[in-house]
Structures are given as structure tokens and as C-alpha cells.
Design an enzyme around this catalytic site. Structure first.
Site, PDB file in Angstrom:
ATOM      1  N   ASP A  10      46.132  29.828  49.093  1.00  0.00           N
ATOM      2  CA  ASP A  10      45.942  30.541  50.355  1.00  0.00           C
ATOM      3  C   ASP A  10      47.271  30.680  51.092  1.00  0.00           C
ATOM      4  O   ASP A  10      48.109  29.782  51.060  1.00  0.00           O
ATOM      5  CB  ASP A  10      44.948  29.764  51.220  1.00  0.00           C
ATOM      6  CG  ASP A  10      44.438  30.588  52.389  1.00  0.00           C
ATOM      7  OD1 ASP A  10      44.569  31.830  52.354  1.00  0.00           O
ATOM      8  OD2 ASP A  10      43.909  29.986  53.341  1.00  0.00           O
ATOM      9  N   GLY A  11      47.446  31.814  51.760  1.00  0.00           N
ATOM     10  CA  GLY A  11      48.600  31.989  52.628  1.00  0.00           C
ATOM     11  C   GLY A  11      49.560  33.095  52.233  1.00  0.00           C
ATOM     12  O   GLY A  11      50.616  33.256  52.868  1.00  0.00           O
ATOM     13  N   ASN A  12      49.212  33.889  51.227  1.00  0.00           N
ATOM     14  CA  ASN A  12      50.115  34.970  50.812  1.00  0.00           C
ATOM     15  C   ASN A  12      50.367  35.966  51.939  1.00  0.00           C
ATOM     16  O   ASN A  12      51.514  36.382  52.184  1.00  0.00           O
ATOM     17  CB  ASN A  12      49.540  35.718  49.606  1.00  0.00           C
ATOM     18  CG  ASN A  12      49.545  34.895  48.332  1.00  0.00           C
ATOM     19  OD1 ASN A  12      50.206  33.859  48.247  1.00  0.00           O
ATOM     20  ND2 ASN A  12      48.802  35.346  47.335  1.00  0.00           N
ATOM     21  N   HIS A  27      51.561  38.659  47.848  1.00  0.00           N
ATOM     22  CA  HIS A  27      50.822  38.439  46.604  1.00  0.00           C
ATOM     23  C   HIS A  27      51.782  38.318  45.416  1.00  0.00           C
ATOM     24  O   HIS A  27      51.558  37.507  44.513  1.00  0.00           O
ATOM     25  CB  HIS A  27      49.828  39.568  46.378  1.00  0.00           C
ATOM     26  CG  HIS A  27      48.731  39.606  47.404  1.00  0.00           C
ATOM     27  ND1 HIS A  27      48.027  38.479  47.784  1.00  0.00           N
ATOM     28  CD2 HIS A  27      48.217  40.639  48.124  1.00  0.00           C
ATOM     29  CE1 HIS A  27      47.122  38.813  48.693  1.00  0.00           C
ATOM     30  NE2 HIS A  27      47.229  40.113  48.918  1.00  0.00           N
ATOM     31  N   SER A  56      34.469  36.283  45.082  1.00  0.00           N
ATOM     32  CA  SER A  56      33.477  37.360  45.155  1.00  0.00           C
ATOM     33  C   SER A  56      33.441  37.985  46.543  1.00  0.00           C
ATOM     34  O   SER A  56      32.908  39.085  46.715  1.00  0.00           O
ATOM     35  CB  SER A  56      32.089  36.808  44.785  1.00  0.00           C
ATOM     36  OG  SER A  56      31.772  35.656  45.549  1.00  0.00           O
ATOM     37  N   GLU A  57      34.022  37.302  47.538  1.00  0.00           N
ATOM     38  CA  GLU A  57      34.091  37.850  48.894  1.00  0.00           C
ATOM     39  C   GLU A  57      35.349  38.685  49.137  1.00  0.00           C
ATOM     40  O   GLU A  57      35.445  39.393  50.140  1.00  0.00           O
ATOM     41  CB  GLU A  57      34.042  36.717  49.925  1.00  0.00           C
ATOM     42  CG  GLU A  57      32.688  36.020  50.040  1.00  0.00           C
ATOM     43  CD  GLU A  57      32.429  35.047  48.909  1.00  0.00           C
ATOM     44  OE1 GLU A  57      33.408  34.463  48.376  1.00  0.00           O
ATOM     45  OE2 GLU A  57      31.256  34.876  48.542  1.00  0.00           O
ATOM     46  N   TRP A  59      36.265  41.314  47.856  1.00  0.00           N
ATOM     47  CA  TRP A  59      36.025  42.755  47.821  1.00  0.00           C
ATOM     48  C   TRP A  59      35.921  43.330  49.232  1.00  0.00           C
ATOM     49  O   TRP A  59      36.003  44.551  49.410  1.00  0.00           O
ATOM     50  CB  TRP A  59      34.743  43.061  47.046  1.00  0.00           C
ATOM     51  CG  TRP A  59      34.817  42.658  45.602  1.00  0.00           C
ATOM     52  CD1 TRP A  59      34.207  41.590  45.018  1.00  0.00           C
ATOM     53  CD2 TRP A  59      35.550  43.309  44.556  1.00  0.00           C
ATOM     54  NE1 TRP A  59      34.520  41.537  43.679  1.00  0.00           N
ATOM     55  CE2 TRP A  59      35.336  42.576  43.376  1.00  0.00           C
ATOM     56  CE3 TRP A  59      36.370  44.435  44.515  1.00  0.00           C
ATOM     57  CZ2 TRP A  59      35.919  42.943  42.157  1.00  0.00           C
ATOM     58  CZ3 TRP A  59      36.944  44.802  43.307  1.00  0.00           C
ATOM     59  CH2 TRP A  59      36.709  44.058  42.149  1.00  0.00           C
ATOM     60  N   LEU A 121      47.526  22.533  27.720  1.00  0.00           N
ATOM     61  CA  LEU A 121      46.905  22.619  29.041  1.00  0.00           C
ATOM     62  C   LEU A 121      45.964  23.807  29.060  1.00  0.00           C
ATOM     63  O   LEU A 121      46.242  24.836  28.431  1.00  0.00           O
ATOM     64  CB  LEU A 121      47.971  22.753  30.131  1.00  0.00           C
ATOM     65  CG  LEU A 121      47.496  22.862  31.586  1.00  0.00           C
ATOM     66  CD1 LEU A 121      48.472  22.155  32.517  1.00  0.00           C
ATOM     67  CD2 LEU A 121      47.386  24.333  32.029  1.00  0.00           C
ATOM     68  N   GLU A 197      38.810  14.475  44.937  1.00  0.00           N
ATOM     69  CA  GLU A 197      39.652  14.213  46.102  1.00  0.00           C
ATOM     70  C   GLU A 197      40.105  15.563  46.664  1.00  0.00           C
ATOM     71  O   GLU A 197      40.474  16.473  45.901  1.00  0.00           O
ATOM     72  CB  GLU A 197      40.870  13.378  45.703  1.00  0.00           C
ATOM     73  CG  GLU A 197      40.525  11.977  45.247  1.00  0.00           C
ATOM     74  CD  GLU A 197      39.895  11.144  46.349  1.00  0.00           C
ATOM     75  OE1 GLU A 197      40.419  11.166  47.483  1.00  0.00           O
ATOM     76  OE2 GLU A 197      38.868  10.480  46.077  1.00  0.00           O
TER      77      GLU A 197
END
Length: 230
Positions: A10-12, A27, A56-57, A59, A121, A197
Site C-alpha cells: 500500500d502507498g503507491n 505503481h 476485487s475492489e 475495479w 521460493l 503475526e
């Protein structure tokens, strides 16, 4: 060391706004942070890194921003596929990438197939993903099995529901990180995070580098995980 780490990136947009840049620039900078974090997780010996790339939100955002995110995703897949193969990283998807259109979906599925044999990984990318929808779909599949007569309702327990989740087969989630100072899960891995956590950091995602990642591992190591016990 946590085996499975998930990150809400979060935070772009705020990163770009602070610099007088368009959201698209944020982005793109965020995509660079993905590369750094993936490398840090691999070097640290993490087994699974799950990234919340598109909910999904999302959009609901402007058409221009959604278009830019889709274009960036396609670019990232093409650019980073060789890196994933070279670094022995397996790509996995959760959510519903079909919503991005057949061309981009196929590129994503091809990348999953090409990296399927990698073992160092696992990078899980959540695309068009919503946890409530995932849980509802899992419950619906179990209900269909009962209706078809192939399952006794008495056999539906936490383990049965867990096997219907898109993360089935992955290690339990140990650590969930959210950047940018927001303190909420935003419909991400609600079932899986039951005993994870949670670490919320103020760093905006494009500034989340290997040092910031290491700091969250230090916090995780300092905590005592009791899973409801003493």
C-alpha cells in the site's frame, strides 16, 4: 524465520503525490519494490511470499488507473519471467485473473507453467482477489458436495474448509505486513491470517526495501507465538 509471509503493498499513490508525479509513476516504483522484496525474501530463506497485487475492489478505481495497472502487470510478467526462472522462483496465482482478459490471463498462466518446477521460493500473486469471496466459494463447493451426496455434513470442519481455499497446499501464513501506515486487512487472507503475526509499518510501498523487510523479520523474531495458549 517465518515460512510464509504476505504483504499488502500500500502507498503507491501517496508516494507519487508527495513527489508531484502521476499515480502511474507510483505503481511503477512499486513494481521495483516487488523485485527488491522478492530478493530479500529469497535470501532470507522464506518459503512463500504472497503479494496483494490487485483486489476485487480495485475495479472501483478510475478506468485510467485500472488500465495502467493491467499494463504494468503484463509488462512485469514479461520482464521478470527470466528472473523468476534464474532465481528458481515458482509463480502461483490466487484470485480470478480471467477478469483481466484472455490475452493477459494466458501470459500469466504461461508464466505459472514455466516456473512450476522451481523450488527455492514460491511467489503467490493475488489478482482480482477478495478473501470473503474466497471463503464463500469454498463453502459453496462443500455445500455442493453435500447436495450431491458425496460428503457427510458432519465431516465439514476447519481442515475441510482449509482444503477448499486457494492457498491449500501452502504453509500456514506466519506473518502479514501492511505498508503505508494503514491498519486494516482490506479483505486479504482473512481465513489464513487467523494466527498470523500482523505488522503495520508507516513506510510507503515503493520505499519498502531490503532493510525495511529485514526490520519486519526482527520484529517477528521478537514475538512469542502462543496460538491461543500460554
Amino acid at each position: 524465520m517465518p515460512r510464509h509471509i504476505a504483504i499488502i503493498m500500500d502507498g503507491n499513490g501517496r508516494w507519487a503525490a508527495k513527489r508531484g508525479l502521476p499515480r502511474a509513476a507510483g505503481h511503477r516504483a512499486g513494481a521495483e519494490a516487488v523485485r527488491d522484496t522478492l530478493r530479500a525474501a529469497s535470501d532470507a530463506g522464506v518459503d512463500v511470499l504472497t503479494l496483494y497485487a490487485f483486489s476485487s475492489e480495485n475495479w472501483r478505481r478510475s478506468d485510467a488507473e485500472v488500465s495502467d495497472l493491467k499494463g504494468l502487470l503484463g509488462f512485469y510478467v514479461e520482464k521478470e519471467l527470466q528472473t523468476l526462472e534464474r532465481e528458481n522462483v515458482r509463480l502461483q496465482l490466487i484470485g480470478d485473473p480471467a477478469a483481466f482478459g484472455p490475452q493477459l490471463e494466458q501470459r500469466l498462466l504461461d508464466a505459472v507453467e514455466r516456473t512450476a518446477g522451481n523450488t527455492k521460493l514460491t511467489l503467490v500473486v493475488a489478482l482480482n482477489y477478495g478473501s470473503r469471496g474466497e471463503i464463500a466459494a469454498a463453502a459453496r463447493r462443500l455445500a455442493e458436495q453435500v447436495a450431491a451426496g458425496s460428503r457427510d455434513p458432519a465431516t465439514i470442519d476447519e481442515a475441510a474448509l482449509d482444503r477448499e481455499m486457494q492457498t491449500a497446499g501452502l504453509p500456514p501464513l506466519d506473518l502479514l505486513i501492511r505498508t503505508s501506515g494503514e491498519v486494516r486487512l482490506s479483505n486479504f487472507l482473512l481465513w489464513q491470517a487467523a494466527y498470523a503475526e500482523l505488522i503495520f509499518v508507516d513506510t510507503l510501498w515503493p520505499d519498502f526495501d531490503e532493510r525495511a523487510f529485514a526490520a519486519t523479520l526482527d520484529i517477528f523474531a521478537s514475538r512469542q507465538r502462543r496460538f491461543g495458549g500460554r
